[in-house]
Motif scaffolding. Structure first.
Motif, short mmCIF file in Angstrom:
data_model
loop_
_atom_site.label_atom_id
_atom_site.label_comp_id
_atom_site.label_asym_id
_atom_site.label_seq_id
_atom_site.Cartn_x
_atom_site.Cartn_y
_atom_site.Cartn_z
N CYS A 1 -33.15 -18.30 -18.58
CA CYS A 1 -32.32 -19.06 -17.65
C CYS A 1 -32.68 -18.57 -16.25
O CYS A 1 -32.50 -17.39 -15.94
N LEU A 2 -33.17 -19.48 -15.41
CA LEU A 2 -33.80 -19.08 -14.14
C LEU A 2 -32.81 -18.86 -13.00
O LEU A 2 -33.09 -19.19 -11.86
N GLY A 3 -31.64 -18.33 -13.28
CA GLY A 3 -30.70 -18.01 -12.21
C GLY A 3 -29.76 -19.16 -11.90
O GLY A 3 -30.01 -20.31 -12.27
N ASP A 4 -28.65 -18.84 -11.22
CA ASP A 4 -27.57 -19.78 -11.00
C ASP A 4 -27.14 -20.39 -12.34
O ASP A 4 -26.83 -21.58 -12.43
N SER A 5 -27.13 -19.55 -13.34
CA SER A 5 -26.69 -20.00 -14.65
C SER A 5 -25.18 -20.19 -14.64
O SER A 5 -24.63 -20.99 -15.39
N PHE A 6 -24.51 -19.40 -13.79
CA PHE A 6 -23.05 -19.51 -13.63
C PHE A 6 -22.77 -19.83 -12.18
O PHE A 6 -23.45 -19.35 -11.29
N ASP A 7 -21.75 -20.65 -11.96
CA ASP A 7 -21.47 -21.06 -10.59
C ASP A 7 -20.99 -19.89 -9.75
O ASP A 7 -21.19 -19.85 -8.55
N ASP A 8 -20.32 -18.92 -10.38
CA ASP A 8 -20.13 -17.59 -9.80
C ASP A 8 -19.76 -16.66 -10.94
O ASP A 8 -19.62 -17.10 -12.09
N LEU A 9 -19.61 -15.36 -10.63
CA LEU A 9 -19.40 -14.42 -11.73
C LEU A 9 -18.01 -14.57 -12.33
O LEU A 9 -17.81 -14.37 -13.53
N ALA A 10 -17.04 -15.01 -11.51
CA ALA A 10 -15.71 -15.27 -12.05
C ALA A 10 -15.76 -16.43 -13.03
O ALA A 10 -15.05 -16.45 -14.04
N ALA A 11 -16.63 -17.40 -12.73
CA ALA A 11 -16.78 -18.54 -13.64
C ALA A 11 -17.34 -18.06 -14.97
O ALA A 11 -16.98 -18.57 -16.03
N ALA A 12 -18.22 -17.06 -14.91
CA ALA A 12 -18.76 -16.49 -16.14
C ALA A 12 -17.64 -15.89 -16.97
O ALA A 12 -17.54 -16.12 -18.18
N ASN A 13 -16.73 -15.15 -16.29
CA ASN A 13 -15.61 -14.54 -17.01
C ASN A 13 -14.62 -15.59 -17.51
O ASN A 13 -13.96 -15.41 -18.51
N GLY A 14 -14.55 -16.69 -16.77
CA GLY A 14 -13.55 -17.71 -17.08
C GLY A 14 -14.00 -18.72 -18.12
O GLY A 14 -13.25 -19.63 -18.47
N LEU A 15 -15.23 -18.59 -18.61
CA LEU A 15 -15.74 -19.57 -19.58
C LEU A 15 -14.88 -19.57 -20.85
O LEU A 15 -14.49 -18.52 -21.34
N ASP A 16 -14.60 -20.74 -21.38
CA ASP A 16 -13.68 -20.80 -22.52
C ASP A 16 -14.36 -20.34 -23.82
O ASP A 16 -15.58 -20.18 -23.90
N ALA A 17 -13.53 -20.15 -24.83
CA ALA A 17 -14.00 -19.58 -26.10
C ALA A 17 -15.08 -20.45 -26.74
O ALA A 17 -16.07 -19.95 -27.27
#
Lengths: 801, 231
Positions: free
Chosen positions: B82-98
């Protein structure tokens, strides 16, 4: 009540006597709602303000007394100047101020802190004022609301927004009295019901309509062309008419044709008569300059689009020229009314058809005007995208109870039959997005605290206020002269994307050369000589009304009546009969021909634009299935024109009703018309935010197409409110299946494959409002173009393929 | 199935390797079993909602994952980059649903997963796999933003390139790959992503001698982006 002596003297001193309708409005000054219908020049505005002036002359008033709302900023400013005279003559110590998007910030602050007795504004500025927490204080003491040009506002969502605003005002200031001022309309009771607080009555006062108009077709040496709508062939004769008249307004239907015609007119204007250009894509500065010159009496004529349909009363206009088909009889009557503003002289008007087909439409329009047969315009219920915007703005003003807001909204005419369930869905949409997936607590704009809805984050109010309004323009880029040049106007982004440096196009009456893009502005330089491209401007394409279309088909279908037409047009009809065929009454004529590298199929249904548009969507879908590679289509009131990569020799397989009916739901959801509608509604409802000038960056990675949202919702949340709204809004432009069925039932089919464009098809070739198919033909055309470009660069297809 | 794919995608030779530009916007390096995707922007709608912006349909991550799953099923890569900007921000990474987390775990099972750092997600998103600044494999080098000085064999994302082509079916705009002998820039794979014109100066600067664009969509199409064409 009768006119107080002071006012009688004022009228007498000016050599006037009050009109009957002016006194009638004064007599009804405390009625909750009154609608006045009067022709232009009938002293409508004074009628609207007379009760206010009488009130204020009798006793001083604390706070705002009268709120005036007009569809145009320019009109608000003009009324302020005009009211200055009676206010000064009568020695009234009151303030009259306008407030629009152009009002300086300092003045707006002051108006909020210390409102003037009379405030003149627009529906959008009213919505903004009502979204402030101190709205109750700003409007404290308000007695009257005067809505000018209500017939025009009622034609769009701006009117619905205004009526929601008035419902709010009624709550803040019980006992408010509202007056609507309207030009001639087809259905006064419907407009009265729209204006009045629901459920309530509204008296209609009809002013004396004055003498009928003096209207005729312009005779020209050269006959109108087969295709086109610009009236260029008639420029010399139109110039003669302009010279002979005092002041002329020349109306043209689209901005692009206005540009071309304006250039042509000046090519003939060897005496340099002062003639200006005015349309909605010109810069504000350019338009203001033209309006000021007109007020100062410096202009002989203005070439304009609908941009001057409403507006300032220019008493010296004595001739109106309509170039191109009038499309809409009511609009034509209102345009004609712009001439001869002396109440008792007939308006003088000339019609100039743009092409042979339009000769017939102009003739039909003349008949309709003389018969006083105005087209009917049906109004649907108040739109839900706007209701969502209203709910969010209400939350900006402070916490609200759903129950109370529901009652308030239902007291607005357009929303009188709103049901609670629908209203609750709108609240839910505003609060959480209204998605079926409810896993996230972050999806919250509003939250309920002690039974009252309130903004989760008060800072979002600013963004919500920036999004006020219902006018959704296509994305445009501004155009300015290179270096430190002044702004010239704007063009659509899609047009800008096709420009290469060195290309020339017309804007503001001059030909310019595209130099480059700089911070979202097109930089151009002067280039007077080269043949220009035609810029694509935003703007509104008016459809011919069904009533007018019926009159046209009646003339076409009755060769005995061709004698009423100019000779050239009768000959043109004969030519169509020779090259192709004439449609038989109750039959269905289709034509197929090549032009350039595209194959065309033309279907003369005479079923109205909406039915033709629906048919276009259905038929192109069938053509995709049959591998006929359709590329796009355009519909007008008479016919449907489809173009693609393959010629249709036999249209019969296209017209199998069962096939057309099949998968109607999918068809309905997937087409470009729906996506366009979705974007507009999503902007109004606040699902997406507008790209405001200045807020936009050059790097566009951040913004993405609303089509993606539409597709995502359809896949994951097909019952979502925004999709329901999109279907409802699209249905206003599309027509039910019945008319299509009726057409398919016509078994008398005539199909002609011709060697070239036919007389009937010619006007369609230049019709605006094209709908792309985005089907397989795109891939085919893209591959062709790619192969050509690769060959040009000396490359073969990529790599090892 | 494979024959069908051959007609729809574009194979090309880059620093001696045969690569495939997929209609989805993914890059497939068959010999090494590497699948590369750029700019997934997981959690885009969540981030906007959290920041008090508009409430976009919360289905973007699911849709992006569904498209990625289709590619993984079709190609069975040994490595996903995954070439970067895989998550819109790091909080979004933590907030991803189950559900989204489970899909990522399923996809990662039995293969290498490389998270290249992007400007939106500069740190390890904490999703397992390897978090790196750049990933080297044979003659190829995968990073988020193309280096100022061209490095042979560079594969990057970040710009979301798009190209408009005038054709007889009208002006057609599609997300695209851009490449020359030195570097490749991938289109964005994420659902809620826009694009930057391949003729924008920022992208032209990366390809001083012009580039070839491979347009994505139902099938891929190659067109040259020459020097003579301008923004």
């Amino acid at each position: 009540m009768t006119l107080p002596p002071r006012f009688q003297d004022w009228f007498a001193a000016r050599g006037w006597s009050p009109h009957r309708h002016q006194l009638a409005l004064l007599a009804r000054r405390s009625a909750p709602a009154t609608l006045l219908i009067a022709p232009t020049g009938g002293g409508k505005t004074l009628a609207g303000f007379l009760p206010t002036l009488v009130d204020l002359a009798a006793a001083p008033h604390e706070g705002m007394h009268t709120l005036y709302i007009s569809p145009l900023k320019a009109l608000a400013a003009d009324i302020r100047r005009n009211l200055g005279t009676p206010v000064a003559d009568l020695g009234l110590d009151i303030r009259v101020e306008d407030r629009t998007g152009d009002t300086p910030n300092s003045a707006r602050q002051r108006q909020r802190a210390d409102p003037p007795e009379i405030l003149l504004t627009t529906p959008e500025s009213l919505a903004l004022l009502l979204s402030y927490e101190d709205a109750p204080r700003i409007f404290a003491g308000l007695r009257r609301v005067v809505v000018d040009e209500i017939h025009a506002l009622a034609e769009s969502k701006r009117g619905d927004q205004l009526l929601l605003g008035l419902a709010r005002l009624e709550k803040l200031c019980p006992g408010l009295s509202r007056v609507g001022l309207s030009a001639t309309v087809d259905d006064p009771p419907a407009l009265a019901e729209y204006l009045a607080p629901a459920p309530g009555a509204c008296e209609i006062i009809m002013a004396d309509p004055g003498p009928g108009p003096d209207i005729r077709l312009l005779d020209t040496a050269e006959p109108p062309p087969w295709a086109g709508s610009g009236g260029r062939y008639a420029a010399a004769e139109i110039l003669d008419e302009i010279r002979a008249a005092d002041t002329t307004l020349v109306f043209i239907n689209t901005r692009a044709t206005a540009e071309i015609f304006f250039q042509e007119l000046w090519a003939h204007n060897s005496e340099a008569l002062p003639i200006a250009l005015h349309h909605g894509s010109l810069s504000r500065e350019a338009r203001a300059k033209v309006e000021a010159a007109m007020v100062a009496g410096e202009l002989k004529a203005i070439v304009c689009t609908g941009s001057l349909d409403l507006g300032i009363d220019w008493g010296n206009v004595d001739l109106v020229i309509q170039v191109g088909a009038p499309r809409n009889v009511k609009r034509l009557v209102q345009r004609i009314g712009r001439a001869g503003h002396q109440y008792d002289t007939p308006s003088r008007a000339l019609l100039v058809p743009g092409n042979r087909f339009e000769v017939i439409e102009c003739r039909a329009a003349l008949e309709a005007v003389r018969a006083g047969d105005l087209d009917r315009s049906a109004r649907g219920p108040g739109p839900l995208d706007l209701l969502c915007q209203h709910i969010l703005l209400t939350a900006c003003a402070g916490p609200f109870q759903a129950e109370a807001l529901f009652d308030e909204v239902r007291s607005a005419g357009p929303y009188r039959s709103l049901d609670r369930e629908t209203f609750d869905r709108c609240i839910e949409f505003c609060a959480t997005g209204g998605y079926a997936l409810r896993a996230y607590d972050r999806w919250q704009r509003l939250r309920a605290v002690d039974g009252a809805w309130t903004l989760r984050d008060p800072r979002t109010a600013r963004n919500l206020r920036m999004n006020i309004g219902t006018i959704v323009a296509s994305e445009t880029l501004s155009v300015r002269m290179r270096g430190r040049g002044k702004p010239l106007g704007e063009v659509e982004e899609s047009f800008a994307a096709t420009l290469v440096p060195g290309d020339t196009f017309l804007i503001g009456g001059q030909t310019v050369r595209y130099e480059g893009l700089r911070e979202m502005t097109l930089e151009v330089s002067k280039q007077p000589s080269k043949q220009p491209k035609i810029a694509v401007f935003g703007g509104y394409r008016m459809a011919t009304t069904l009533e007018l279309a019926r009159r046209v088909t009646a003339i076409l279908g009755d060769p005995a009546r061709w004698r009423e037409l100019p000779g050239h047009t009768a000959e043109w009809l004969d030519l169509q009969r020779g090259l192709s065929q004439l449609p038989r009454t109750g039959g269905l004529l289709t034509e197929a021909f090549w032009r350039g590298d595209r194959a065309y199929l033309c279907i003369y249904s005479f079923a109205g634009r909406n039915a033709n548009q629906t048919l276009g969507l259905l038929l192109t879908r069938r053509m995709e299935v049959l591998r006929l590679d359709p590329v796009g289509f355009v519909a007008n009131d008479y016919a449907l024109l489809i173009w693609g990569l393959k010629l249709v020799d036999d249209p019969e397989p296209l017209f199998v009703a069962e096939d057309l009916r099949e998968d109607l739901e999918t068809w309905l959801a997937e087409n470009a018309v729906m996506k366009r509608t979705f974007r507009a509604s999503a902007l109004i409802a606040g699902l997406i935010e507008r790209n405001l000038p200045g807020k936009r960056k050059t790097g566009r990675q951040a913004t993405f197409s609303s089509d993606i949202l539409y597709d995502t919702l359809r896949k994951y949340d097909p019952d979502h409110l925004m999709l329901k709204i999109t279907r409802t809004e699209a249905a206003r432009g599309l027509v039910d299946f019945d008319r299509i069925e009726e057409m398919l039932a016509r078994t008398d089919r005539q199909h002609v494959v011709t060697r070239h464009v036919t007389p009937f098809a010619a006007p369609l070739m230049l019709e605006m409002g094209r709908v792309p198919i985005q089907g397989v033909a795109e891939d085919h055309a893209l591959e062709e173009e790619a192969a050509r470009m690769m060959a040009e660069e000396g490359l073969s297809e990529t790599g090892t393929k | 199935m494979f024959r069908f794919c051959m007609k729809m995608d574009t194979r090309f030779t880059f620093v001696g390797q045969t690569l495939t530009a997929r209609p989805s916007g993914a890059l497939w390096w068959a010999a090494a079993g590497v699948l590369a995707v750029a700019d997934l922007h997981f959690g885009r709608s969540e981030r906007l909602a959290r920041r008090g912006g508009t409430l976009l349909p919360p289905y973007d991550t699911a849709e992006t994952l569904a498209r990625l799953t289709r590619e993984v099923r079709a190609l069975a890569p040994r490595t996903i980059v995954c070439l970067g900007d895989s998550f819109d921000d790091l909080a979004a990474a933590n907030g991803l649903d189950a559900a989204a987390r489970a899909t990522v775990s399923d996809l990662a099972a039995g293969r290498r997963w490389i998270w290249v750092a992007g400007n939106h997600d500069p740190a390890d998103p904490g999703f397992g796999g390897e978090a790196v600044e750049t990933f080297h494999a044979g003659p190829l080098c995968f990073r988020h933003i193309a280096a100022r000085q061209p490095a042979a064999g560079e594969v990057s994302g970040h710009y979301h390139p798009k190209l408009g082509v005038p054709t007889r079916a009208g002006h057609i705009r599609r997300p695209c790959f851009l490449w020359d002998g030195q570097r490749i820039v991938l289109p964005a794979f994420g659902t809620y992503t826009g694009g930057l014109s391949a003729r924008d100066p920022a992208l032209r600067a990366l390809f001083p001698d012009g580039a070839e664009a491979i347009l994505t969509g139902r099938r891929t199409v190659s067109v040259p982006v020459g020097l003579h064409q301008s923004a």
